[in-house]
Design a protein around this motif. Structure first.
Motif, PDB file in Angstrom:
ATOM      1  N   LYS B  63       0.843  -1.206   0.000  1.00  0.00           N
ATOM      2  CA  LYS B  63       0.000   0.000   0.000  1.00  0.00           C
ATOM      3  C   LYS B  63       0.874   1.251   0.000  1.00  0.00           C
ATOM      4  O   LYS B  63       0.702   2.138  -0.834  1.00  0.00           O
ATOM      5  N   SER B  64       1.791   1.307   0.950  1.00  0.00           N
ATOM      6  CA  SER B  64       2.640   2.503   1.028  1.00  0.00           C
ATOM      7  C   SER B  64       3.498   2.628  -0.225  1.00  0.00           C
ATOM      8  O   SER B  64       3.742   3.736  -0.706  1.00  0.00           O
ATOM      9  N   LEU B  67       1.452   4.202  -2.887  1.00  0.00           N
ATOM     10  CA  LEU B  67       1.182   5.582  -2.510  1.00  0.00           C
ATOM     11  C   LEU B  67       2.397   6.466  -2.762  1.00  0.00           C
ATOM     12  O   LEU B  67       2.293   7.555  -3.328  1.00  0.00           O
ATOM     13  N   ARG B  68       3.555   5.952  -2.360  1.00  0.00           N
ATOM     14  CA  ARG B  68       4.779   6.744  -2.482  1.00  0.00           C
ATOM     15  C   ARG B  68       5.299   6.805  -3.911  1.00  0.00           C
ATOM     16  O   ARG B  68       6.262   7.512  -4.187  1.00  0.00           O
ATOM     17  N   PHE B 111       2.257  11.847   6.357  1.00  0.00           N
ATOM     18  CA  PHE B 111       2.906  10.599   6.741  1.00  0.00           C
ATOM     19  C   PHE B 111       2.272   9.976   7.973  1.00  0.00           C
ATOM     20  O   PHE B 111       1.550  10.632   8.726  1.00  0.00           O
ATOM     21  N   GLN B 112       2.610   8.707   8.172  1.00  0.00           N
ATOM     22  CA  GLN B 112       2.060   7.955   9.300  1.00  0.00           C
ATOM     23  C   GLN B 112       2.399   8.626  10.623  1.00  0.00           C
ATOM     24  O   GLN B 112       1.532   8.880  11.451  1.00  0.00           O
ATOM     25  N   ASP B 192      -0.699   8.353   4.448  1.00  0.00           N
ATOM     26  CA  ASP B 192      -0.286   6.997   4.801  1.00  0.00           C
ATOM     27  C   ASP B 192      -0.570   6.757   6.281  1.00  0.00           C
ATOM     28  O   ASP B 192       0.169   7.217   7.140  1.00  0.00           O
ATOM     29  N   GLU B 193      -1.617   6.050   6.580  1.00  0.00           N
ATOM     30  CA  GLU B 193      -2.046   5.775   7.953  1.00  0.00           C
ATOM     31  C   GLU B 193      -1.975   7.030   8.822  1.00  0.00           C
ATOM     32  O   GLU B 193      -1.282   7.050   9.838  1.00  0.00           O
ATOM     33  N   VAL B 222      -4.224   5.399   3.199  1.00  0.00           N
ATOM     34  CA  VAL B 222      -3.897   4.024   3.568  1.00  0.00           C
ATOM     35  C   VAL B 222      -4.380   3.821   4.993  1.00  0.00           C
ATOM     36  O   VAL B 222      -4.144   4.672   5.853  1.00  0.00           O
TER      37      VAL B 222
END
Ligand SMILES: Nc1ncnc2c1ncn2[C@@H]1O[C@H](COP(=O)(O)OP(=O)(O)OP(=O)(O)O)[C@@H](O)[C@H]1O
Ligand SMILES: [Mg+2]
Lengths: 296, 271
Positions: B63-64, B67-68, B111-112, B192-193, B222
């Motif tokens: 997933k990441s 995304l990235r 970011f997470q 991302d989360e 995500v």
């Protein structure tokens, strides 16, 4: 180390038997703490005795004229070591002016631009080797590349020798400082559309600067007290220097010269010079630390 | 007047939004490799405009990574390689005419772990503007208010804009990171989360914010939290072992998935 949280958990949740075990653990803990405290006190003994010795032997001659007058001729009394103080400041300054940009830019290159390239690995390896090189070799090196072609001992040659001595410390601590910058900051910066250069200048360097300063101060402290690299390069002078291209006095060489002569006044002056040297390094250190502590 | 508020008054129901482009951001036969290790396999996905698309799937499913790749952040890692294409508004993000710098400006990322710079709140928000050469105070001030309002943080911090961002709470920091991203006026927001490090109350705030932000931005989020996906996404993509298994309306995915693997995952039988 056990933190308080786990301890209190122990007391809440475990039965009686476990409880005594926990107490046993806390006893061991206390004994270990005691040993650590004692040992760290022991390491302070040499430091403290040096300072006491310096104060005891160096204070008697300390006066304003020490900073403004020239060294006395052999067997004479009075005078000072103003030229040596300036010489040390100038040569350490020159050394910094050369080694700081080179060291920090190299560190930026090997940590931010190409961490794993062959060139980076070579730079890192050479820097580590250089930290172990005896300071006298730095003197010989500067003698060969500056003194011989110029046909004269000089402050410039002394500065070059000191820069070689300082470079590996500055480079390696700067690299450590850069490695200490959280990657999350770099990501955030790139994610907002920054170039690598912008990221380094605006995010990485400001964050790494205090740690880099510590490295620079370590290098200064070491270089200011080194005699060997200066004997071959700046030599010594009884007089005020009027240019960077003539033999120049320094505190370190003055201490070396005066402490080995049979005249009590000169020996006493060597103590005072040592005291001044230590005081300078300490003041510079504390000043740098407070400036950067305040900035953050 | 902040844009989000304007839109709120103009458009009372989300259904009256102008027609959305179905392939606002799209991956075509996209493969991605970390060195020799392949992390994504033949990904084909079309992310619709001004909707929230959730990426779900077990840890390590890519997933990441996907995304990235949308803002080419993964290029910063040494030894990576891709095949296939990613398109923003029909145009390849790998096209020679695309500058990665401006791509990252138009595709913002959160970011997470919230990562505000160790600078003031104000300087955090204007970072993107400053690096693009904007230094006019009135423009910066305006952007700070607009972005902080957009991130539902303005009321909480308007009196301490020049204090360090590190003094904020975790949830505030994450909303500051969102404000920082939207200050660039991006087209897409990648998250991302974004709530995984937040407490439930802060999470609710960020989720509300996400629902608000989709009026203006195309959002990809995500998440490991199924409830979160159902609460704030319109579309959901399920990934497994580097492959896109199923991509559909969120409601459909969670009520009546077509694939067995999807069903197993959302019912908690694995992952
Ligand atoms: N920098 C990297 N170098 C090498 N392999 C990586 C790197 N980052 C991720 N991977 C690998 O790529 C695969 C996909 O990782 P990714 O981080 O995209 O998963 P994820 O779905 O985001 O997982 P999580 O839910 O745990 O965040 C994993 O097998 C992971 O080990
Ligand atoms: Mg991930």
């Amino acid at each position: 180390m056990d933190n308080i949280g786990t301890h209190s958990l122990d007391f809440f949740e475990l039965d009686h038997n476990e409880n005594t075990k926990a107490m046993g653990r806390s006893l061991t803990n206390r004994i270990l703490t005691g040993i650590c405290v004692t040992l760290s006190l022991l390491t302070m003994i040499p430091l403290i005795s040096i300072i006491v010795l310096l104060l005891k032997n160096g204070l008697p001659l300390l006066s304003a004229s020490i900073f403004t007058e020239l060294p006395p001729a052999a067997g004479m009394t009075g005078g000072g070591f103003g030229n040596a103080i300036i010489g040390t400041l100038v040569m350490v300054g020159l050394g910094l002016a050369i080694s700081t940009p080179v060291g920090i830019l190299s560190a930026i290159f090997i940590n931010e631009y190409s961490q794993t390239s062959r060139l980076s690995r070579a730079v890192r390896f050479v820097a580590k080797l250089l930290t172990g090189i005896p300071s006298i070799i730095c003197g010989v090196f500067a003698f060969a590349i500056v003194v011989l072609p110029n046909q004269t001992f000089s402050a410039f040659a002394g500065g070059v020798a000191l820069s070689v001595l300082m470079l590996p410390t500055i480079l390696l601590t700067a690299e450590q400082a850069l490695m200490g910058v959280q990657n999350a900051y770099r990501e955030a910066s790139y994610g907002l559309g920054a170039t690598r250069f912008q990221t380094i200048v605006r995010v990485v360097l400001p964050d790494a600067l205090p740690a880099m300063m510590t490295g620079i101060m370590l290098a200064v402290a070491r270089a200011a007290g080194e005699t060997a690299p200066l004997i071959f390069t700046a030599l010594f002078s009884q007089y005020w220097a009027s240019s960077l291209n003539e033999p120049t006095a320094s505190l370190a060489v003055l201490i070396y010269n005066f402490s080995t002569v049979p005249f009590p006044h000169q020996v006493s002056m060597a103590w005072t010079a040592s005291l001044v040297l230590v005081a300078f390094v300490t003041i510079a250190n504390v000043a740098a630390q407070t400036i950067f502590a305040r900035k953050n | 007047m902040p844009i989000v508020d304007q839109q709120m008054t103009k458009q009372t129901s989300p259904n009256s939004n102008p027609p959305v482009r179905k392939d606002f951001l799209a991956a075509k036969d996209f493969n991605f490799f970390y060195g020799k290790k392949q992390a994504l396999y033949d990904i084909n996905i079309e992310i619709p405009e001004r909707q929230v698309t959730a990426f779900i799937g077990p840890s390590g499913c890519g997933k990441s990574t996907l995304l990235r790749n949308f803002n080419r952040m993964n290029e910063l890692i040494e030894g990576v390689r891709h095949e296939g294409d990613i398109r923003l508004l029909g145009k390849s993000i790998y096209d020679k005419s695309v500058e990665v710098i401006s791509l990252r400006r138009s595709i913002g990322m959160v970011f997470q772990k919230s990562n505000p710079f160790p600078k003031s709140i104000y300087e955090n928000v204007v970072y993107g503007l400053r690096i693009s050469g904007q230094s006019k105070k009135s423009t910066l001030d305006e952007a700070v208010e607009r972005s902080l309002r957009g991130a539902a943080l303005w009321e909480e911090v308007k009196d301490r804009l020049h204090e360090s961002a590190l003094g904020l709470s975790g949830g505030q920091m994450q909303r500051l990171c969102i404000a920082r991203a939207i200050a660039n006026r991006p087209k897409v927001l990648l998250m991302d989360e974004p709530c995984s490090a937040l407490d439930p109350i802060a999470t609710v705030k960020v989720e509300e914010l996400i629902r608000e932000l989709k009026k203006e931005f195309t959002i990809v989020i995500v998440t490991h939290n199924m409830q979160q996906a159902t609460r704030c996404s319109d579309e959901t993509a399920f990934f497994y072992l580097g492959k896109l298994i199923e991509f559909d309306r969120t409601q459909k995915i969670f009520s009546n998935p077509s694939e067995k693997q999807t069903e197993d995952y959302i019912t908690g039988r694995f992952g």
